[in-house]
Design a protein around this motif. Structure first.
Motif, PDB file in Angstrom:
ATOM      1  N   LYS A  62      11.157 -65.706  37.740  1.00 12.49           N
ATOM      2  CA  LYS A  62      11.674 -65.470  36.392  1.00 12.49           C
ATOM      3  C   LYS A  62      13.032 -66.136  36.192  1.00 12.49           C
ATOM      4  O   LYS A  62      13.322 -66.679  35.118  1.00 12.49           O
ATOM      5  CB  LYS A  62      11.780 -63.972  36.135  1.00 12.49           C
ATOM      6  N   GLU A  66      14.346 -68.606  33.127  1.00 14.26           N
ATOM      7  CA  GLU A  66      15.524 -68.342  32.298  1.00 14.26           C
ATOM      8  C   GLU A  66      16.518 -69.495  32.361  1.00 14.26           C
ATOM      9  O   GLU A  66      17.109 -69.878  31.333  1.00 14.26           O
ATOM     10  CB  GLU A  66      16.181 -67.035  32.746  1.00 14.26           C
ATOM     11  N   SER A  67      16.717 -70.064  33.548  1.00 13.23           N
ATOM     12  CA  SER A  67      17.616 -71.209  33.679  1.00 13.23           C
ATOM     13  C   SER A  67      17.120 -72.378  32.844  1.00 13.23           C
ATOM     14  O   SER A  67      17.907 -73.073  32.191  1.00 13.23           O
ATOM     15  CB  SER A  67      17.729 -71.625  35.150  1.00 13.23           C
ATOM     16  N   LYS A  70      17.808 -71.863  29.143  1.00 15.59           N
ATOM     17  CA  LYS A  70      19.227 -72.090  28.832  1.00 15.59           C
ATOM     18  C   LYS A  70      19.512 -73.585  28.667  1.00 15.59           C
ATOM     19  O   LYS A  70      20.234 -73.987  27.745  1.00 15.59           O
ATOM     20  CB  LYS A  70      20.107 -71.511  29.935  1.00 15.59           C
ATOM     21  N   VAL A 300       7.538 -65.814  25.572  1.00 17.15           N
ATOM     22  CA  VAL A 300       8.978 -65.682  25.354  1.00 17.15           C
ATOM     23  C   VAL A 300       9.208 -64.876  24.075  1.00 17.15           C
ATOM     24  O   VAL A 300       8.970 -65.366  22.966  1.00 17.15           O
ATOM     25  CB  VAL A 300       9.657 -67.060  25.249  1.00 17.15           C
ATOM     26  N   TRP A 304      14.174 -61.566  24.344  1.00 11.93           N
ATOM     27  CA  TRP A 304      14.506 -62.318  25.562  1.00 11.93           C
ATOM     28  C   TRP A 304      15.277 -63.590  25.218  1.00 11.93           C
ATOM     29  O   TRP A 304      16.300 -63.908  25.824  1.00 11.93           O
ATOM     30  CB  TRP A 304      13.223 -62.637  26.321  1.00 11.93           C
ATOM     31  N   GLU A 307      18.846 -62.890  24.086  1.00 11.98           N
ATOM     32  CA  GLU A 307      19.684 -62.540  25.238  1.00 11.98           C
ATOM     33  C   GLU A 307      20.157 -63.800  25.959  1.00 11.98           C
ATOM     34  O   GLU A 307      21.329 -63.925  26.335  1.00 11.98           O
ATOM     35  CB  GLU A 307      18.905 -61.646  26.198  1.00 11.98           C
ATOM     36  N   LEU A 308      19.245 -64.756  26.134  1.00 10.34           N
ATOM     37  CA  LEU A 308      19.601 -66.004  26.821  1.00 10.34           C
ATOM     38  C   LEU A 308      20.544 -66.847  25.967  1.00 10.34           C
ATOM     39  O   LEU A 308      21.451 -67.499  26.490  1.00 10.34           O
ATOM     40  CB  LEU A 308      18.336 -66.786  27.176  1.00 10.34           C
ATOM     41  N   GLN A 311      24.007 -65.772  26.500  1.00  7.96           N
ATOM     42  CA  GLN A 311      24.541 -66.174  27.798  1.00  7.96           C
ATOM     43  C   GLN A 311      24.970 -67.637  27.815  1.00  7.96           C
ATOM     44  O   GLN A 311      25.841 -68.024  28.590  1.00  7.96           O
ATOM     45  CB  GLN A 311      23.495 -65.922  28.891  1.00  7.96           C
TER      46      GLN A 311
END
Length: 493
Positions: A62, A66-67, A70, A300, A304, A307-308, A311
């Motif tokens: 996971k 997520e990386s 981003k 996705v 979610w 949230e990313l 970040q």
């Protein structure tokens, strides 16, 4: 002499970039990630999933997904609500399963646009075609560990299974320099986001320009050369030089033979400073893509994704421009502060504590100098941002000299013992007196003792003024040079 004349040409370069993600484990298994365990003994980061043994099943990482999202957000890409995994089939010794788990027709990150500032300062929109997530293959070695020569190749599977983000641009680059600049910006971006260490010498980033040229001859006819992909370039200099050489090679090949070439894969020979043919290029059909039956699709959600997005925050280019336009920093200092997320955040905390931006930037430069001497990062020296803001405040209040030597001495002291900057400065005897009565007394004595220097100063010689201030500063330690100058000016005039 050639009968073909290249009157003009148009360069079209697209770029494929492979970025190893800095997760602790591999893409589809809990084996340690070779990108974050660089230098491990050959074949020590493997398990049954990496070896493709019968009965094993992959499990998605996971953090790698997520990386990748981003990076996609930072590149202005559309993020897919639904994406799946595909098997890309090919046989090679460093791929034990005989297929690579990748993404084909439903990539995680779709079309986007990244604004690149080129070598002329112009903004060039670079379209991103896609960015998809896959697993890396192993590595063939042609020397044994220790540098011993061998007459065969050996396979190290430590890299196999490493999460790999492949970013593909449209052919929007028109110069070799633009290609290199984009590579540099992408390195800063993935390091800023914390998704990859981005060290080329460790294989964390590999660049593959796809190059062709539209040649217009002296009769106005356009001749389009075949696309060549130059594989596995691992430095910005090589990316630029290989691209520049290859586009000229294609032009000269057409001028000399009239051929436009075939879609091919080329390598780069550093010693010769030239590209060389490796093989004809495969088509997508050759890989026999089909959905991987062992992995669920990725959905996705809006929650979610939001949230990313939070970040990702302010990106390096936007932060750099803000530092220049809003804070008045020069381009060099702004680039240094904005290029690393931790450094930029530290600088922001100094500003939040009330420091002037330019003074804070100067203090950050001093902190970086100390960090370099200690072989660590500026944010790891052990001095809180608020302490640097206190130093800036003492300088503004005239209690400290505003030179680098004074700041460096205090910062080094604070790294050894945390206390207020004023306490540290006082213990070091660096607090300057702002008592104008004492300054006036010394100025009066100086005027009486140095009539010649005083006459020169009144005659407009600024060098004489500096000499007079220096004499007073030597007479009594801890005086504020600015106040001394002001009181001297007041009495002389």
């Amino acid at each position: 002499m050639s009968a073909r004349v290249c009157k003009s040409f148009k360069v079209l370069v697209g770029l494929e970039i492979h970025v190893q993600l800095a997760t602790q484990t591999k893409m589809f298994t809990a084996a340690p990630n070779g990108a974050t365990h660089f230098g491990a003994d050959p074949n020590s980061l493997v398990n049954p999933v990496i070896l493709g043994l019968p009965g094993v099943l992959p499990v998605m990482n996971k953090a790698a997904v997520e990386s990748s999202i981003k990076v996609g957000l930072a590149l202005g890409c559309q993020i897919a609500k639904h994406t799946k995994w595909d098997r890309k089939s090919y046989y090679y010794p460093d791929l034990p399963k005989n297929y690579q788990i990748s993404q084909y027709d439903e990539p995680l990150c779709g079309p986007g646009v990244f604004e690149l500032e080129d070598e002329t300062g112009q903004i060039v929109p670079i379209r991103i075609r896609r960015a998809h997530l896959e697993e890396d293959a192993g590595k063939l070695l042609h020397e044994a560990p220790g540098g011993f020569r061998i007459d065969h190749s050996i396979v190290d599977l430590n890299r196999a299974g490493t999460p790999l983000l492949e970013i593909v641009t449209e052919p929007d680059f028109t110069t070799a320099k633009q290609v290199a600049l984009f590579a540099q910006e992408l390195q800063k971006l993935v390091q800023f986001l914390g998704v990859s260490e981005g060290q080329m010498q460790m294989g964390h980033m590999r660049f593959e320009p796809n190059i062709n040229v539209h040649i217009t001859d002296d009769k106005g006819v356009v001749h389009k050369t075949a696309i060549t992909e130059v594989k596995n370039l691992n430095s910005f200099s090589v990316v630029e030089r290989a691209t520049a050489f290859e586009l000229q090679r294609q032009i000269h090949a057409w001028e000399d033979t009239g051929t436009l070439g075939k879609k091919s894969t080329y390598g780069w020979d550093e010693n010769a400073g030239a590209t060389y043919w490796q093989r004809d290029k495969e088509d997508a059909d050759d890989y026999r893509y089909f959905p991987d039956p062992d992995l669920m699709p990725v959905e996705v959600s809006d929650e979610w994704l939001n949230e990313l997005k939070s970040q990702v925050g302010e990106l390096p280019r936007a932060r750099r421009k803000r530092y220049e336009s809003a804070l008045g920093l020069n381009a060099k200092d702004a680039a240094i502060l904005a290029g690393d997320r931790a450094t930029g955040d530290y600088f922001e905390q100094i500003l939040a504590a009330g420091a002037d931006a330019r003074r804070a930037s100067t203090l950050m430069e001093t902190l970086r100098e100390i960090a370099n001497e200690r072989g660590t990062a500026a944010t790891a020296v052990g001095v809180a941002p608020t302490r640097l803001a206190e130093i800036a405040g003492l300088v503004a209040a005239g209690k400290l000299a505003g030179n680098k030597e004074t700041a460096k001495t205090i910062i080094a002291s604070l790294a050894e013992q945390d206390r207020s900057a004023e306490q540290a400065a006082a213990s070091l005897g660096l607090i300057q007196s702002t008592d104008t009565g004492e300054v006036d007394r010394l100025v009066d004595e100086l005027i009486a003792e140095n009539p010649k220097s005083l006459q020169d100063y009144r005659g407009g010689k600024q060098q004489a003024r500096g000499a007079l201030i220096g004499m007073i500063m030597k007479k009594a330690k801890g005086l504020n040079a600015k106040i001394v100058g002001e009181r001297l000016d007041a009495k002389v005039k």
